[in-house]
Design a protein around this motif. Structure first.
Motif, PDB file in Angstrom:
ATOM      1  N   LEU A 232      32.679 -14.392  28.116  1.00 30.17           N
ATOM      2  CA  LEU A 232      32.025 -15.163  27.063  1.00 30.17           C
ATOM      3  C   LEU A 232      30.626 -15.624  27.468  1.00 30.17           C
ATOM      4  N   LYS A 233      30.289 -15.431  28.750  1.00 24.74           N
ATOM      5  CA  LYS A 233      28.993 -15.897  29.237  1.00 24.74           C
ATOM      6  C   LYS A 233      27.908 -14.867  28.870  1.00 24.74           C
ATOM      7  N   PRO A 234      26.786 -15.302  28.255  1.00 32.66           N
ATOM      8  CA  PRO A 234      25.714 -14.334  27.965  1.00 32.66           C
ATOM      9  C   PRO A 234      25.208 -13.698  29.246  1.00 32.66           C
ATOM     10  N   GLY A 235      24.774 -12.465  29.116  1.00 33.01           N
ATOM     11  CA  GLY A 235      24.183 -11.787  30.267  1.00 33.01           C
ATOM     12  C   GLY A 235      22.754 -12.230  30.492  1.00 33.01           C
ATOM     13  N   ILE A 236      22.117 -11.591  31.436  1.00 30.88           N
ATOM     14  CA  ILE A 236      20.723 -11.964  31.725  1.00 30.88           C
ATOM     15  C   ILE A 236      19.772 -10.980  31.061  1.00 30.88           C
ATOM     16  N   THR A 237      18.551 -11.454  30.789  1.00 30.06           N
ATOM     17  CA  THR A 237      17.564 -10.621  30.106  1.00 30.06           C
ATOM     18  C   THR A 237      16.897  -9.669  31.085  1.00 30.06           C
ATOM     19  N   LEU A 238      16.181  -8.730  30.521  1.00 32.26           N
ATOM     20  CA  LEU A 238      15.496  -7.712  31.306  1.00 32.26           C
ATOM     21  C   LEU A 238      14.649  -8.338  32.410  1.00 32.26           C
ATOM     22  N   SER A 239      13.823  -9.325  32.063  1.00 30.59           N
ATOM     23  CA  SER A 239      12.939  -9.918  33.058  1.00 30.59           C
ATOM     24  C   SER A 239      13.764 -10.618  34.135  1.00 30.59           C
ATOM     25  N   GLU A 240      14.825 -11.271  33.675  1.00 28.86           N
ATOM     26  CA  GLU A 240      15.677 -11.975  34.637  1.00 28.86           C
ATOM     27  C   GLU A 240      16.400 -10.997  35.561  1.00 28.86           C
ATOM     28  N   MET A 241      16.672  -9.784  35.031  1.00 28.73           N
ATOM     29  CA  MET A 241      17.331  -8.769  35.876  1.00 28.73           C
ATOM     30  C   MET A 241      16.461  -8.468  37.089  1.00 28.73           C
TER      31      MET A 241
ATOM     32  N   ALA B 325      26.966   3.604  23.107  1.00 28.38           N
ATOM     33  CA  ALA B 325      27.801   4.075  24.209  1.00 28.38           C
ATOM     34  C   ALA B 325      27.471   3.314  25.487  1.00 28.38           C
ATOM     35  N   VAL B 326      26.185   3.060  25.707  1.00 28.73           N
ATOM     36  CA  VAL B 326      25.830   2.456  26.992  1.00 28.73           C
ATOM     37  C   VAL B 326      26.196   0.965  27.023  1.00 28.73           C
ATOM     38  N   GLN B 327      26.051   0.278  25.879  1.00 28.75           N
ATOM     39  CA  GLN B 327      26.449  -1.131  25.923  1.00 28.75           C
ATOM     40  C   GLN B 327      27.977  -1.254  25.993  1.00 28.75           C
ATOM     41  N   LYS B 328      28.646  -0.248  25.446  1.00 27.06           N
ATOM     42  CA  LYS B 328      30.105  -0.242  25.549  1.00 27.06           C
ATOM     43  C   LYS B 328      30.515  -0.022  27.016  1.00 27.06           C
ATOM     44  N   LEU B 329      29.773   0.875  27.667  1.00 32.87           N
ATOM     45  CA  LEU B 329      30.021   1.100  29.090  1.00 32.87           C
ATOM     46  C   LEU B 329      29.854  -0.212  29.859  1.00 32.87           C
ATOM     47  N   ALA B 330      28.738  -0.908  29.554  1.00 29.08           N
ATOM     48  CA  ALA B 330      28.440  -2.151  30.260  1.00 29.08           C
ATOM     49  C   ALA B 330      29.561  -3.160  30.050  1.00 29.08           C
ATOM     50  N   ARG B 331      29.974  -3.331  28.802  1.00 32.46           N
ATOM     51  CA  ARG B 331      30.913  -4.412  28.497  1.00 32.46           C
ATOM     52  C   ARG B 331      32.364  -4.022  28.794  1.00 32.46           C
ATOM     53  N   ALA B 332      32.732  -2.837  28.312  1.00 30.17           N
ATOM     54  CA  ALA B 332      34.145  -2.478  28.391  1.00 30.17           C
ATOM     55  C   ALA B 332      34.519  -1.907  29.753  1.00 30.17           C
ATOM     56  N   VAL B 333      33.541  -1.293  30.446  1.00 33.24           N
ATOM     57  CA  VAL B 333      33.878  -0.637  31.714  1.00 33.24           C
ATOM     58  C   VAL B 333      33.361  -1.453  32.894  1.00 33.24           C
ATOM     59  N   LEU B 334      32.051  -1.813  32.835  1.00 31.01           N
ATOM     60  CA  LEU B 334      31.491  -2.583  33.940  1.00 31.01           C
ATOM     61  C   LEU B 334      31.809  -4.070  33.796  1.00 31.01           C
ATOM     62  N   GLY B 335      32.225  -4.466  32.584  1.00 27.61           N
ATOM     63  CA  GLY B 335      32.655  -5.848  32.352  1.00 27.61           C
ATOM     64  C   GLY B 335      31.523  -6.859  32.322  1.00 27.61           C
ATOM     65  N   THR B 336      30.317  -6.422  32.079  1.00 29.45           N
ATOM     66  CA  THR B 336      29.181  -7.348  32.128  1.00 29.45           C
ATOM     67  C   THR B 336      28.452  -7.439  30.790  1.00 29.45           C
ATOM     68  N   ASN B 337      27.855  -8.596  30.538  1.00 27.85           N
ATOM     69  CA  ASN B 337      26.925  -8.730  29.403  1.00 27.85           C
ATOM     70  C   ASN B 337      25.479  -8.517  29.844  1.00 27.85           C
ATOM     71  N   ASN B 338      25.302  -8.135  31.093  1.00 29.29           N
ATOM     72  CA  ASN B 338      23.943  -7.887  31.587  1.00 29.29           C
ATOM     73  C   ASN B 338      23.414  -6.568  31.027  1.00 29.29           C
ATOM     74  N   VAL B 339      23.155  -6.575  29.758  1.00 28.02           N
ATOM     75  CA  VAL B 339      22.619  -5.365  29.122  1.00 28.02           C
ATOM     76  C   VAL B 339      21.487  -5.792  28.201  1.00 28.02           C
ATOM     77  N   ASP B 340      20.404  -5.091  28.308  1.00 21.55           N
ATOM     78  CA  ASP B 340      19.227  -5.474  27.509  1.00 21.55           C
ATOM     79  C   ASP B 340      18.443  -4.210  27.210  1.00 21.55           C
ATOM     80  N   ASN B 341      17.426  -4.375  26.387  1.00 21.70           N
ATOM     81  CA  ASN B 341      16.529  -3.240  26.136  1.00 21.70           C
ATOM     82  C   ASN B 341      15.120  -3.782  26.125  1.00 21.70           C
ATOM     83  N   CYS B 342      14.163  -2.918  25.905  1.00 25.72           N
ATOM     84  CA  CYS B 342      12.777  -3.349  26.035  1.00 25.72           C
ATOM     85  C   CYS B 342      12.228  -3.887  24.717  1.00 25.72           C
TER      86      CYS B 342
END
Lengths: 550, 345, 630
Positions: A232-241, B325-342
């Protein structure tokens, strides 16, 4: 786009490109439309030809200025006070749309209060725009309805860019220019599928269709659909990455079709971040500055070699169709991603093709419920929200109510950019795009003809500044900020105001983002590409060998 | 809604809407009237005189491209007088136009040729009046060969009405009239933005793409550059992209394209620099690897990181399906919300 | 200020000229006068008066139309009528002033005529054959008053028509103009009243009116003379039209090649502004109107209404198809009415004297008068104004005094490059819109070029086609390429390369151009060729079949030869020959080598008349030799 999302409930372009033809007034802010969105530029110029008024707010004498009824040239980073002053003028003169405000909006009192600080005299001093021009612009915008605002990165890419966007939202609500044809607030997105990438949930805070990751209901929905999902925790943004990579919190990255080693601000920092990674996977169609640092490079297929959809700046979903087979050895990105997932033992990645993926999107993203390949093939395109297969799509948002209910007026304060020129770094550097190239040039620099138009970076400098520094057209210059230094030839032009210099970010030989600021928007973390302090010097002839010539 | 108008063309009842021109109404009713300077995107011009008709109650032979339909109008599109007048105008053009169609890029796609064929013209009957004219080949993507120009002004009107760039216009008078850039500059010296909208509308071989390969098939897709989302046809032949044209049905661009979309795609797509094999970094730098090996390495390594240790950057240039597909990979497989775009860049 | 207050002042100023207390000298100084030396004559007058110590007033006036005998100088001596003297030179005028003003000898030998009744043995000016058949309405003040002195104009009844119009409802003014039967004097002959009515009724604001002063026909100079001689007559008409049509702004579109007319217009406009005839609330009527001048850049086609409007708007001066007509959608898409200079001048006269008075002149369908500029092979070239319906015979042999040098009349070209040639056999044709159109020509703006036996009709057609070929705007195919095609064929014929099928080719293409061209330029362009074929077919046939130009004008079809018996060997021709084609020893007959001869005719021109040894013969020169027969 957080600004509009806060105010309206959706950050996307409220109206459609085709709407400009119905506008009585066009207000272009911080956009170089004829260069960055040429075809929208055609549309706007045609509207002017048919009699629409055009107001351009831009420190740079951009292509649209030639067609404008009014051009305001504020100092860089002073959009907020300028637009708030316009709001104040409109209210004071009773040019606002009382009925719309009463019926559709909220938080007016706090907003009115915050306008106190924006008297014409002070704003004129801060922005450098004559008071009568501010007044004229306010009058022209308010009295020619419907009026459409369009803006681009010249509003967003400041440390207070979100405030700039909200100022614009205030202006539109004040005059009732929301939810009707020819009106609206229209952010012009930069890349072909930025809108789609956000729609699809490539954001640390939302699942596809802007369903919040912090909402347990959404989480449960996706966990059910996918078998498993993130927390449920938001991820980090591109810059924060990149910050996190530098200090070791992030150890691995998977980057697809991006070249942060040229496109992102403060490149030295990016390089440090990427080199600190334990494992970096980069997927692209060409070798880039970023793939060079990767542990694994995966060759993707280009848009001409795969099926799928793009969502354009007006929320319009259109088909991408495979014209030719992927060049030998490359694979479509979705396939690569799915194959990684499958190799990791994951279920639910056995799509036969993009068609299957779209079916899943239809099921899980309510605003895309009706956007099927069958319909796209039949009618060409659909604008979301389009919840069902019967729904015709939504060309104009917020027609009866705002997505969030009531439109929210935002009180705003003025903050200058993060880094301002000083004695040591006396110029403000602004960066942006040029017509003949795209982004970091990985595609366009490989088109011979386009290079004939522009094959090297040139620093645009105002004639007055050039004279002071004894710079002539074509002189080799060194441009340095607190973070780095590049060289480029001078192009003397009054497009750029005195005190400001300008570069693109298309050229790897002249990576202008070595210079740009670490400043970021306080809300969205959008980098402050549009303002950093630099110094400009002529390069002595003997030093030229090491120069940055392309 | 526009009012419906009923009128007659060649004795046939036609229904159209107010504001439509007689020519447009006739064409959409399946009645062909020869035309050259007409273009649906452009304001009526009335220069080529091919589309002349007779309209009851109107003097002479008005051009159907400039007359708006009116209730009860009676239009005649053919007859000996009309035919003779049209034919003479056509013969005048042919007398001033190169004679070797085989040597022309537009052979078989030329509208002048089509009109001549429609009118049954098999020979040139007038004295030749063509004189050598300047050719401008400065632009890397297209050329202007004034010898082929029929001065329909579609190009100059496009540059004025559609793109509002006003790089080209007609200059001089009489049969010395020519398409010109400011002060007779070459294209590359001028303010031309090289969008090629003029090229797309030239009916003959005057403004033509330098790439002359005709595609064997076309695929409707969406441009890969900026966020306007121009709908376009990629022309394909022998497994390569050989042409690009705007899709006039495209809602965001209505057929228009810019220099990058029109001329900047084919070359990068099949550029020799394209990555053709996965690369894996070893002791001697990156070396080629098989897909299977590369994917396995990635999968194995990804498994070793906790959700907070990994981040995914999706591309704002790939398709929605790719991103999904890639955000699904991030969330469902890698288990992270660390996904962003430019999106913010 | 109001006009009635000015009238007394104006009458006094005019009386001071006509019933003077001291001598008045009036010099005709329109462009035609200036071209024949009126400037020097004026200078000489001032010098002479000074030398003689005579206190006198010298005025510049416009052109009375007798261009053939300019410079003209009028003298009004106290107690004597105004006498017009012609063909003045600085020396002659000096002599005249001394003789008349000092010695009281009115010099009948130098005089053209007396204003009023015959006196001193000088005939009455307006009884002269040149003036008697004329009726001067548009030209009522031309050559009479000082065009830069507004008081003269007012004293002659100027602006009374406007005063009357402003008291009438606009619709009533239009009805008056309609009743007068006035038709556009620019050539097309459309009813002026109807044109105004359409503009009045058109929706849209503001409305514009335009004065078309882009006179471009070769040999036409009516508008120029009128503007130079009496600008207020035109301006008053414009103001009247503005009131009638409800126009807010007027534009005078005038060619930049008319500097004197522009200067006089500028001055007249500023005079109007000074007394409140332009601007807000004109003459207290509540009517606002202003006027500006736009100069044309010398494109003939800009005389066409829609091309002119494009030019005024700063666009390329090309016509556009009509409808929409300017009355519905003109300048900047607003209702616009365009009228010619002469039309405007007639309007002010009609409002002054009434529609019935105006329509008492002319024929059933062509009311009033028409100005013509007489040029070419005619004794009295000049500017005339005649009642509609007068015959060509009366104009050419009565007013114009016939053909010089005892030559015979061949044809009259009317209507400029879009007009046609009317043969001598049709001289009894009455001049009105319908009759000339029926004869294949048209009235046009009023150019009338007289051709005699030395004019080749093919060459005449070729000349007009060369004009339209270069003046075509290039927009529509039939005109742009049709004029070139016709010119190519006609040039071939004049060079002896014609083919029998050329005649049907010209006639066929000409018809297509008439029907298919976008504007009047292209529609009228074939007329010179088509009318000459209709009336002078035999000349075409001679050129094509026998390579003969009977007029001797087509260089390729003539050659020069020296008659040995007459040649004295003076070598004048030898020296004058630019092609070194003449050889011969001094004192012995010379010979022309036709292979070198360029048919320039210098030898013929220089051969002393008493020898008359060089002759032009209709034998094919070298250019015609290769022409295949049939």
């Amino acid at each position: 786009m957080a600004g509009l999302a806060t105010q309206f409930g959706s950050g996307a372009m409220t109206n459609s490109i085709g709407d400009f033809k119905d506008s009585a007034c066009l207000l272009s802010i911080g956009a170089n439309t004829t260069e960055a969105h040429p075809v929208i530029g055609f549309e706007m110029k045609q509207a002017v030809k048919r009699g629409a008024k055009l107001i351009v707010i831009n420190p740079r004498k951009v292509g649209l200025v030639r067609h404008a009824d009014l051009w305001l040239r504020p100092k860089s980073g002073t959009n907020v006070p300028l637009i708030m002053a316009m709001c104040r003028v409109i209210l004071e003169n009773g040019w606002h749309d009382e009925a719309f405000m009463a019926a559709r909006c909220e938080n007016l009192e706090a907003f009115k209060e915050s306008l106190e600080q924006y008297d014409l005299e002070s704003v004129s001093r801060i922005t450098g725009v004559p008071a009568e021009d501010i007044k004229a612009a306010a009058c022209m915008y308010a009295k020619n309805t419907p009026a459409a605002i369009s803006y681009a990165m010249g509003i967003c890419e400041f440390s207070h860019g979100t405030d700039g966007v909200m100022a614009v939202g205030n202006l539109a609500m004040l005059t009732g220019n929301i939810g009707k044809p020819g009106a609206g607030v229209n952010p012009l997105r930069g890349q072909n599928n930025v809108q789609g990438a956000c729609d699809m949930g490539a954001l640390p805070t939302t699942y596809p269709g802007y369903q919040s990751v912090t909402d347990p209901v959404s989480q449960a929905k996706f966990a059910l659909a996918w078998g498993k999902t993130s927390g449920l925790k938001p991820g980090i943004t591109l810059s924060e990455m990149f910050d996190a990579a530098c200090d070791g919190r992030i150890k691995a990255m998977y980057i697809i079709g991006e070249n942060p080693m040229l496109s992102d601000p403060n490149l030295a920092h990016i390089e440090k971040a990427l080199r600190s990674l334990d494992f970096l996977v980069v997927q692209d169609i060409f070798q880039t500055e970023t793939t060079a640092l990767a542990h694994v490079v995966l060759p993707g297929a280009s848009f001409a070699e795969k099926d799928g959809t793009f969502t354009n700046t007006e929320r319009r979903v259109q088909r991408v169709r495979k014209a030719i087979e992927p060049v030998s050895g490359s694979r479509p990105d979705w396939l690569v991603t799915c194959q990684i997932a499958q190799k990791m033992g994951a279920q639910g990645f056995d799509y036969k093709g993009p068609y299957d993926i779209m079916n899943e999107i239809n099921r899980l993203s309510p605003s895309w419920g009706g956007i099927t390949y069958e319909r796209l093939d039949a009618c060409g395109s659909l604008q979301w929200p389009c919840p069902t297969v019967e729904h015709p799509g939504t060309p104009i948002l917020h027609t009866h109510v705002f997505t969030r209910g009531r439109g929210k007026f935002m009180p705003l304060d003025y903050f200058p950019p993060f880094e301002m020129p000083d004695d040591e770094f006396p110029f403000l550097l602004d960066t942006g795009r040029a017509l003949f190239h795209y982004h970091t040039g990985t595609m366009t620099r490989r088109v011979g003809g386009l290079n004939r138009f522009m094959n090297e970076e040139k620093l645009q400098i105002n004639p007055a500044d050039a004279q002071n520094l004894d710079i002539r057209d074509g002189d080799m210059l060194s441009i340095a900020s607190r973070r780095g230094k590049v060289t480029a030839r001078a192009k003397i032009t009054d497009v750029t105001p005195a005190g400001t210099v300008y570069m693109t970010f298309h050229f790897r030989e002249t990576p202008s983002n070595l210079l740009t600021s670490p400043g970021r928007d306080v809300v969205t973390a959008t980098p402050e590409y549009k303002a950093c302090a630099v110094k400009v010097e002529k390069v002595k002839v003997e030093k030229l060998k090491s120069g940055g010539e392309g | 809604m526009a009012q419906t108008v009923k009128f007659t063309i060649d004795g046939k009842q036609v229904t159209s809407t107010e504001g439509t021109t007689v020519l447009e109404a006739a064409l959409s009713a399946g009645i062909f009237i020869p035309n050259l300077c007409f273009h649906p995107d452009l304001e009526p011009y009335g220069g080529c005189r091919m589309c002349i008709v007779e309209i009851q109650g109107m003097r002479g032979m008005p051009t159907s491209c400039t007359i708006k339909v009116a209730e009860g109008m009676i239009v005649k599109t053919f007859g000996p007088e009309i035919d003779k007048t049209r034919r003479d105008a056509l013969q005048l053009l042919l007398a001033n136009h190169p004679t070797d169609c085989l040597a022309c890029v537009k052979n078989q796609r030329c509208e002048l040729q089509k009109v001549a064929a429609y009118m049954g013209v098999t020979e040139r009957t007038m004295q030749r009046t063509a004189r050598p004219q300047a050719v401008d080949e400065s632009n890397p993507f297209f050329k202007l060969d004034r010898n082929y120009c029929i001065l329909c002004a579609r190009c100059t009107r496009t540059c004025n009405e559609i793109t509002c760039v006003n790089a080209i216009d007609l200059v001089s008078r009489g049969d010395e009239t020519r398409v010109s850039l400011f002060q007779d500059q070459q294209f590359m010296e001028s303010i031309c933005r090289s969008c090629g909208e003029c090229v797309a509308r030239c009916p003959v071989g005057a403004l033509v793409s330098k790439n002359t390969v005709i595609p064997s098939s076309e695929v409707l897709t969406t441009c890969c550059y900026c966020a306007v989302g121009c709908s376009m046809y990629l022309g394909v032949r022998d497994g390569k992209i050989v042409s690009v044209r705007g899709n006039s049905e495209g809602k965001s661009n209505k057929g228009k394209l810019c220099v990058k979309g029109r001329f900047g795609i084919a070359e990068f797509v099949t550029h020799p620099d394209r990555l053709t094999s996965p690369l894996v970094k070893g002791e001697n730098g990156q070396v080629q690897a098989s897909w299977d090996d590369a994917l396995q390495i990635v999968a194995d390594r990804f498994k070793t990181y906790s959700p907070d240790e990994i981040a995914v950057v999706a591309s704002a240039r790939t398709t929605n399906e790719d991103v999904y597909a890639v955000q699904k990979l991030a969330r469902a497989v890698l288990g992270t919300n660390n996904v962003d775009n430019c999106a913010r860049l | 200020m109001n006009l009635s207050g000015l009238r007394e002042q104006a009458n006094n100023a005019w009386k001071a000229v006509n019933e003077p207390s001291r001598p008045q000298v009036l010099v005709g100084q329109a462009t035609c006068g200036e071209a024949s030396g009126a400037g020097e004559v004026n200078h000489s007058i001032l010098e002479t008066l000074k030398r003689l110590g005579i206190e006198a007033d010298v005025h510049s006036v416009g052109c009375i139309g007798a261009c053939y005998c300019e410079p003209l100088v009028d003298i009004v001596k106290p107690g004597a009528p105004r006498i017009c003297y012609h063909s003045m030179t600085p020396a002659l005028v000096s002599e005249l002033l001394e003789d008349y003003l000092v010695k009281d000898n009115p010099r009948p030998d130098l005089a053209l005529g007396v204003w009023g009744e015959s006196r001193f043995g000088i005939p009455a000016l307006f009884e002269l054959p040149m003036f008697k058949p004329q009726m001067r309405i548009a030209l009522r003040n031309a050559g009479v008053i000082d065009p830069e002195n507004m008081m003269h104009y007012i004293a002659r009844g100027g602006y009374t028509g406007l005063e009357r119009a402003l008291k009438m409802a606009p619709e009533a003014v239009i009805a008056e103009i309609e009743k007068s039967g006035l038709r556009g004097r620019g050539g097309a002959g459309f009813s002026t009243g109807l044109k105004w009515k359409l503009c009045r009724q058109a929706k849209g604001s503001p409305k514009y009116i335009i004065c078309n002063a882009d006179e471009g026909d070769p040999g036409a100079f009516m508008d120029r003379d009128l503007l130079e001689s009496d600008p207020h007559a035109v301006l008053e008409g414009i103001l009247t039209g503005a009131h009638a049509m409800g126009a807010a702004e007027g534009i005078i579109y005038i060619r930049a090649e008319y500097p004197l007319a522009i200067k006089r217009l500028v001055k007249a406009i500023s005079q109007m502004r000074d007394i409140g005839l332009l601007g807000k609330n004109i003459l207290g009527s509540g009517f606002d109107f202003d006027l500006r001048i736009v100069m044309g850049a010398g494109a003939f086609v800009c005389g066409e209404e829609t091309a002119m409007m494009n030019s005024i708007m700063g666009r390329r001066g090309t016509p556009r198809p009509r409808p929409p007509f300017p009355a519905e959608s003109g300048l900047w898409g607003k209702p616009t009415s365009i009228n010619n200079v002469e039309t405007w001048a007639c309007v002010s006269a009609i409002m002054e004297k009434g529609a019935d008075w105006f329509s008492s002149f002319g024929t059933e369908k062509s009311k009033g008068t028409k100005t013509f500029s007489l040029a070419g092979k005619i004794n009295r070239t000049g500017l005339i104004e005649v009642p509609m319906g007068i015959t060509l015979q009366e104009i050419i042999f009565g007013i114009g005094g016939g053909i010089p040098g005892g030559k015979s009349l061949k044809a009259v070209q009317t209507g400029g490059p879009s007009g046609g040639c009317i043969p001598a056999s049709m001289l009894s044709l009455p001049v009105d819109y319908e009759a000339l159109t029926k004869a294949g020509s048209y009235i046009g703006s009023g150019g009338m070029i007289v051709l005699d036996e030395d004019n080749c009709m093919v060459e005449t057609a070729r000349y007009f086609l060369s004009f339209t070929t270069s003046e075509s705007c290039g927009k529509c195919v039939p005109c742009r390429l049709g004029t070139r095609q016709l010119l190519t064929i006609l040039t071939d014929i004049t060079q002896g390369k014609g083919k029998p099928q050329d005649i049907p080719a010209i006639l066929g293409l000409g018809k297509s151009m008439r029907q298919g061209s976008l504007c009047g330029l292209g529609q009228g362009a074939p007329n010179p060729a088509m009318t000459t074929i209709a009336y002078f077919r035999e000349e075409y046939d001679e050129h094509i079949n026998s390579h003969v130009c009977r007029a001797g004008e087509c260089r390729a079809l003539i050659s020069y030869t020296i008659i040995a018996e007459r040649c004295k060997g003076c070598a004048i021709c030898l020296r004058a020959c630019p092609s070194a084609a003449i050889t011969g020893e001094k004192g012995k007959p010379h010979v022309i080598d036709i292979s070198k001869c360029s048919q320039c005719g210098n030898c013929l021109d220089v051969c002393p008349k008493k020898f008359n040894a060089v002759v032009k013969v209709p034998a094919a020169g070298p250019a015609a030799v290769p022409a295949a027969k049939g």
